[in-house]
Enzyme design. Structure first.
Site, mmCIF file in Angstrom:
data_model
loop_
_atom_site.group_PDB
_atom_site.id
_atom_site.type_symbol
_atom_site.label_atom_id
_atom_site.label_comp_id
_atom_site.label_asym_id
_atom_site.label_seq_id
_atom_site.Cartn_x
_atom_site.Cartn_y
_atom_site.Cartn_z
ATOM 1 N N ASP B 362 48.639 13.793 45.815
ATOM 2 C CA ASP B 362 48.728 12.334 45.715
ATOM 3 C C ASP B 362 50.032 11.915 46.404
ATOM 4 O O ASP B 362 51.122 12.217 45.911
ATOM 5 C CB ASP B 362 48.727 11.936 44.231
ATOM 6 C CG ASP B 362 48.731 10.418 44.041
ATOM 7 O OD1 ASP B 362 49.143 9.698 44.966
ATOM 8 O OD2 ASP B 362 48.335 9.971 42.941
ATOM 9 N N HIS B 363 49.899 11.219 47.526
ATOM 10 C CA HIS B 363 51.086 10.866 48.322
ATOM 11 C C HIS B 363 51.978 9.853 47.619
ATOM 12 O O HIS B 363 53.131 9.650 48.010
ATOM 13 C CB HIS B 363 50.652 10.338 49.690
ATOM 14 C CG HIS B 363 51.456 10.903 50.818
ATOM 15 N ND1 HIS B 363 52.805 11.178 50.735
ATOM 16 C CD2 HIS B 363 51.095 11.272 52.080
ATOM 17 C CE1 HIS B 363 53.237 11.660 51.868
ATOM 18 N NE2 HIS B 363 52.223 11.750 52.710
ATOM 19 N N ARG B 364 51.466 9.189 46.590
ATOM 20 C CA ARG B 364 52.325 8.280 45.821
ATOM 21 C C ARG B 364 53.341 9.084 45.017
ATOM 22 O O ARG B 364 54.438 8.615 44.713
ATOM 23 C CB ARG B 364 51.489 7.430 44.844
ATOM 24 C CG ARG B 364 50.502 6.502 45.523
ATOM 25 C CD ARG B 364 49.571 5.861 44.517
ATOM 26 N NE ARG B 364 48.822 6.856 43.746
ATOM 27 C CZ ARG B 364 47.908 6.568 42.821
ATOM 28 N NH1 ARG B 364 47.623 5.305 42.559
ATOM 29 N NH2 ARG B 364 47.271 7.513 42.175
#
Lengths: 89, 388
Positions: B362-364
């Site tokens: 998850d790039h967040r």
């Protein structure tokens, strides 16, 4: 133990991991994995079931001999015969 | 008095159906006791109570109705100080108890009207009662039109089958669709992969299994699960949840294992504290979890605790898996098939078993750099299987 009795025991062990098994639809010469979509966990549980039902140890190196229904019957017949053969005094 | 509510058994669960109570009013409840079986879109789940005490009152009976998550199902009289407090007035907030199932037709239990006497053997009559077959609608093929056992069996087989199995499959498909659509809509995935030399693990596993009976055998999958769990200890940013707009790391490593179900669909129950279990213990837990997942006897906590998910599709020939993160988790790890490939060892090209490990992150919550460190850690742990 006759081969028919062994076959019945093998099918019972298979049914324990594949509840929807229809023995009549099983091709005895075709890979069980391919016919029944079983994975390594199912196959391990099947092997443990055979071990408990027939009372023989099944080394991991022998797993290939259990690939088909016919293979299971032949393998177990040989193992049972070897186990029950009177040892030389 | 604590209410026992219909729990949320997974991020995608919005409603459930009460299948069975396993505790009756007056029975004691220990913390963690399974007290009910609840049907979700994916499976029948055994639900635990985390409040020790006594089953005080059942508010909802098992039945066909689906209820929203959070519906009060029962009252539990808690142990300790809370038990001494005067009970609050009971508000019947639960929906009315579900109607009992319609009684099966038991025509055979009553004598047929005069003039319409049905000739039927006692055995066939008992079978008809057991199978819920209306004898008045059965055409007898025995002497003088007598209804035989075979006639009853044929009539039972011709009855419309309950729609539960296809309905369950449809509901599971809808639940997976909802969770995966949400994941793809909300989570900016990044994907990494690496090829891992699986030679040391294969050799170690073969030697170890050679010495053990079949009941103590390890599968290579358990090495992968343990390596992932330990790598998450090394790179904890990937272990946890995305909650209220921020990443929340989990102190525990509970590895969700994607298990395909016979007949379609999948569940991903958790192997709790996978980083702390020995390989033998983890194998037994893994075996038990998969068996119960396929038998439909998972526990509620197993459906909600996973802090990461591992999926492996190698057994069907897939070499690499780029999966979708199961929200609200932060990562998903995939493994493909073990294949023999040319590999350079000490300057020489040799044939080695290798496996492709992938990470969906998850790039967040993390960047590719942390993801790369994680895959590198998985690789390192698999090069020393004796230390897993």
């Amino acid at each position: 133990m006759t081969r028919d009795e062994i076959r019945t025991g093998v099918i019972a062990a298979l049914a324990a991991v594949v509840p929807e098994l229809e023995p009549g639809g099983l091709d005895p010469r075709v890979s069980l994995r391919d016919q029944l979509d079983i994975d390594s966990m199912d196959f391990l549980n099947f092997t443990i079931g055979l071990h408990k039902a027939f009372g023989v140890e099944i080394p991991e190196t022998d797993a290939r001999q259990l690939a088909t229904l016919d293979g299971c019957v032949e393998y177990l017949a040989a193992r049972l015969a070897a186990r029950d053969r009177p040892s030389a005094a | 008095m604590p209410e026992f509510l219909l729990p949320k058994l997974g991020a995608d669960m919005t409603e459930g159906r009460l299948v069975e109570w396993l505790k009756k009013p007056g029975e004691p409840i220990a913390r963690g006791d399974v007290i009910a079986v609840v049907e979700t879109d994916k499976a029948n789940i055994e639900v635990e109570s985390w409040v020790p005490g006594t089953m005080e009152k059942i508010l909802v009976e098992p039945g066909p109705d689906w209820m929203p998550v959070g519906t009060p199902l029962a009252l539990i009289r808690a142990e300790g100080p809370e038990a001494a407090a005067p009970p609050p007035p009971t508000q019947p907030r639960a929906p009315p108890p579900a109607a009992p199932p319609a009684p099966r037709p038991l025509a055979a239990a009553h004598p047929p009207p005069p003039g319409e006497r049905v000739h039927v053997s006692p055995a066939a009559r008992r079978r008809a009662e057991a199978l819920g077959v209306d004898l008045a609608a059965v055409q007898g093929t025995g002497p003088d039109g007598r209804i035989t056992l075979e006639d009853v069996d044929r009539a039972a087989a011709a009855k419309p089958q309950p729609s539960a199995p296809p309905d369950r499959r449809d509901r599971m498909r809808e639940a997976i669709a909802a969770a995966m659509s949400r994941a793809k809509r909300e989570i900016p995935h990044y994907y990494l992969s690496t090829t891992v030399d699986f030679g040391p693990a294969t050799q170690w596993l073969e030697a170890r299994n050679r010495e053990r009976p079949v009941t103590e055998r390890l599968l290579h999958g358990v090495l992968l699960l343990k390596a992932v769990a330990l790598a998450l200890r090394a790179v904890p940013e990937l272990n946890g949840f995305w909650i209220d707009g921020r990443a929340v790391q989990s102190d525990a490593v509970h590895v969700g294992v994607a298990v395909s179900l016979r007949g379609g669909g999948l569940v991903a129950p958790a192997l709790r504290d996978a980083d702390k279990q020995s390989l033998d213990a983890l194998m037994r837990s893994f075996q038990d979890l998969v068996t119960r997942a396929r038998a439909g006897t998972l526990r509620g906590a197993e459906m909600t605790d996973a802090t990461v998910t591992v999926t492996s599709l190698g057994e069907r020939g897939v070499e690499s898996v780029f999966g979708i993160i199961y929200p609200p988790q932060l990562a998903l790890v995939g493994f493909g098939k073990i294949v023999e490939r040319p590999w350079v060892v000490g300057g020489a090209v040799v044939a080695r078993p290798v496996i492709t490990a992938t990470l969906s992150g998850d790039h967040r919550a993390t960047d590719g750099h942390r993801g790369a460190l994680f895959l590198d850690a998985v690789d390192r742990f698999l090069q020393n299987p004796q230390k897993l």
